[in-house]
Design an enzyme around this catalytic site. Sequence first.
Site, PDB file in Angstrom:
ATOM      1  N   LYS A  35       0.736  -1.055   0.023  1.00  0.00           N
ATOM      2  CA  LYS A  35      -0.048  -0.131  -0.115  1.00  0.00           C
ATOM      3  C   LYS A  35       0.822   1.374   0.023  1.00  0.00           C
ATOM      4  O   LYS A  35       1.946   1.262   0.352  1.00  0.00           O
ATOM      5  CB  LYS A  35      -1.002  -0.030   1.333  1.00  0.00           C
ATOM      6  CG  LYS A  35      -0.045   0.056   2.432  1.00  0.00           C
ATOM      7  CD  LYS A  35      -1.126  -0.234   3.576  1.00  0.00           C
ATOM      8  CE  LYS A  35      -0.313  -0.423   4.917  1.00  0.00           C
ATOM      9  NZ  LYS A  35      -1.120  -0.881   6.071  1.00  0.00           N
ATOM     10  N   TYR A 254      16.440  30.062   6.063  1.00  0.00           N
ATOM     11  CA  TYR A 254      15.144  30.746   6.452  1.00  0.00           C
ATOM     12  C   TYR A 254      15.320  30.819   8.140  1.00  0.00           C
ATOM     13  O   TYR A 254      15.720  29.771   8.678  1.00  0.00           O
ATOM     14  CB  TYR A 254      14.051  29.994   6.158  1.00  0.00           C
ATOM     15  CG  TYR A 254      13.592  30.012   4.606  1.00  0.00           C
ATOM     16  CD1 TYR A 254      13.294  31.474   4.106  1.00  0.00           C
ATOM     17  CD2 TYR A 254      13.574  29.084   3.844  1.00  0.00           C
ATOM     18  CE1 TYR A 254      13.009  31.438   2.844  1.00  0.00           C
ATOM     19  CE2 TYR A 254      13.008  28.971   2.479  1.00  0.00           C
ATOM     20  CZ  TYR A 254      12.838  30.416   2.015  1.00  0.00           C
ATOM     21  OH  TYR A 254      12.478  30.302   0.768  1.00  0.00           O
TER      22      TYR A 254
HETATM   23  C1  LIG Z   1      -0.028  -1.725   6.810  1.00  0.00           C
HETATM   24  C2  LIG Z   1      -0.528  -3.124   7.459  1.00  0.00           C
HETATM   25  C3  LIG Z   1       0.279  -4.202   7.445  1.00  0.00           C
HETATM   26  C4  LIG Z   1       1.864  -3.978   7.195  1.00  0.00           C
HETATM   27  O1  LIG Z   1       2.305  -3.337   8.612  1.00  0.00           O
HETATM   28  P1  LIG Z   1       4.176  -3.435   8.784  1.00  0.00           P
HETATM   29  O2  LIG Z   1       4.114  -2.650  10.123  1.00  0.00           O
HETATM   30  O3  LIG Z   1       4.384  -2.052   7.630  1.00  0.00           O
HETATM   31  O4  LIG Z   1       4.408  -4.633   8.616  1.00  0.00           O
HETATM   32  C5  LIG Z   1      -0.290  -5.218   7.992  1.00  0.00           C
HETATM   33  N1  LIG Z   1      -1.531  -5.389   8.162  1.00  0.00           N
HETATM   34  C6  LIG Z   1      -2.504  -4.546   7.974  1.00  0.00           C
HETATM   35  C7  LIG Z   1      -3.879  -4.711   8.108  1.00  0.00           C
HETATM   36  C8  LIG Z   1      -2.122  -3.271   7.558  1.00  0.00           C
HETATM   37  O5  LIG Z   1      -2.918  -2.174   7.442  1.00  0.00           O
END
Ligand SMILES: *Cc1c(COP(=O)(O)O)cnc(C)c1O
Length: 357
Positions: A35, A254
């Site tokens: 994702k 800045y």
């Molecule tokens: C994003 C997500 C993961 C992965 O989590 P990590 O900490 O990056 O391994 C696993 N399960 C769900 C439901 C998630 O939303």
Amino acid sequence: MSRLIKAVIDSQALRANLARIREYAPRARVMAVVKANAYGHGLVPTALALADADAFAVARVEEAVALRGAGIGRPIVLLEGVFNAAQLAEAAQLQLDVVVCDPAQIELLEGYSGAHRFLVWIKIDTGMNRLGFRPEEFPAAFDRLRALGPRLRELRLMTHLARADERGAALTQQQVARFHALTQGLGLTTSICNSAGTLTQSTPADWVRPGLALYGVSPFPGEDARSFGLTPVMTLESSVISTRRVPRGESVGYGGSWITQRDSYIAIVAAGYGDGLPWGLPSGTPVIVDGKRAALAGRVSMDMVAVDVTDNPAVHVGSRAVIWGPDLPVEEIARGARTIPYELLCAVSQRVALALR
Ligand SMILES: *Cc1c(COP(=O)(O)O)cnc(C)c1O
């Protein structure tokens, strides 16, 4: 690639990390979580490099559309499921597996009249209190989904751990115990662990769902990814576009927030918050310039940062600058910026060229 700032993606490291994760969960199948543009690593190239994963997991329908468009034929799981009939129809057309975590999503499935038989992951809220059916709500949700009979291809069960990145957290054991109490005897396929849960071997289940670990980054504050045998995948690098000598006692950038304590040599690097660096990155944050660690000097600008390279007179226009990478863990940068590596990786912007290596 002519753009100065790039995220160089080491596809061999991605594959090695997947293999390493399999060693932590030898009996589990791996749902590679890609994702948020594969945590900034580029959704499609990452998935193609991880063709060996048993499935892919995404958060949004558009992400699944891109994967299918690239010819990915493996199962794809929508981690939060769908939220209207149009999304459900799209999920059917793309043959996506859906998580169901809310009664409204059961209703969508009950109202679905198409030919596709969905694979459904029921999400149980064992203590995260974010998504999923609470233990007392689970039996009714389960019965309703089971009543769909052959209209579903398979029912599976999952939960998500809230504190797996804290070794010995009591909540993790409670969540695992609640999950087992609700699901044992049902004989269905299960999934519990994210990266942290997988690396600590919190509990066996049929599938693991690693994200961060695939990218060679540690989910544990203060623990190096290398100590888990993981290799950082992304090198965020750019170039020096100008250098200058600044006499002692003058301010740089800045707000005049950083003042030279000596006659200084300053390199301007083409990387700023427009590329995803946090504006709040403090002076002193390490940057590798021309192979040596140097320190951020003054505020992050939209397109640039200044780096104090007084101790490295060889730095010149065109010198390579590494913001993070195998020799400068993103975990370390995140700590200094009072954030988590997840946020830094996801923030890498469209303006940064992705280069697969
Ligand atoms: C994003 C997500 C993961 C992965 O989590 P990590 O900490 O990056 O391994 C696993 N399960 C769900 C439901 C998630 O939303």
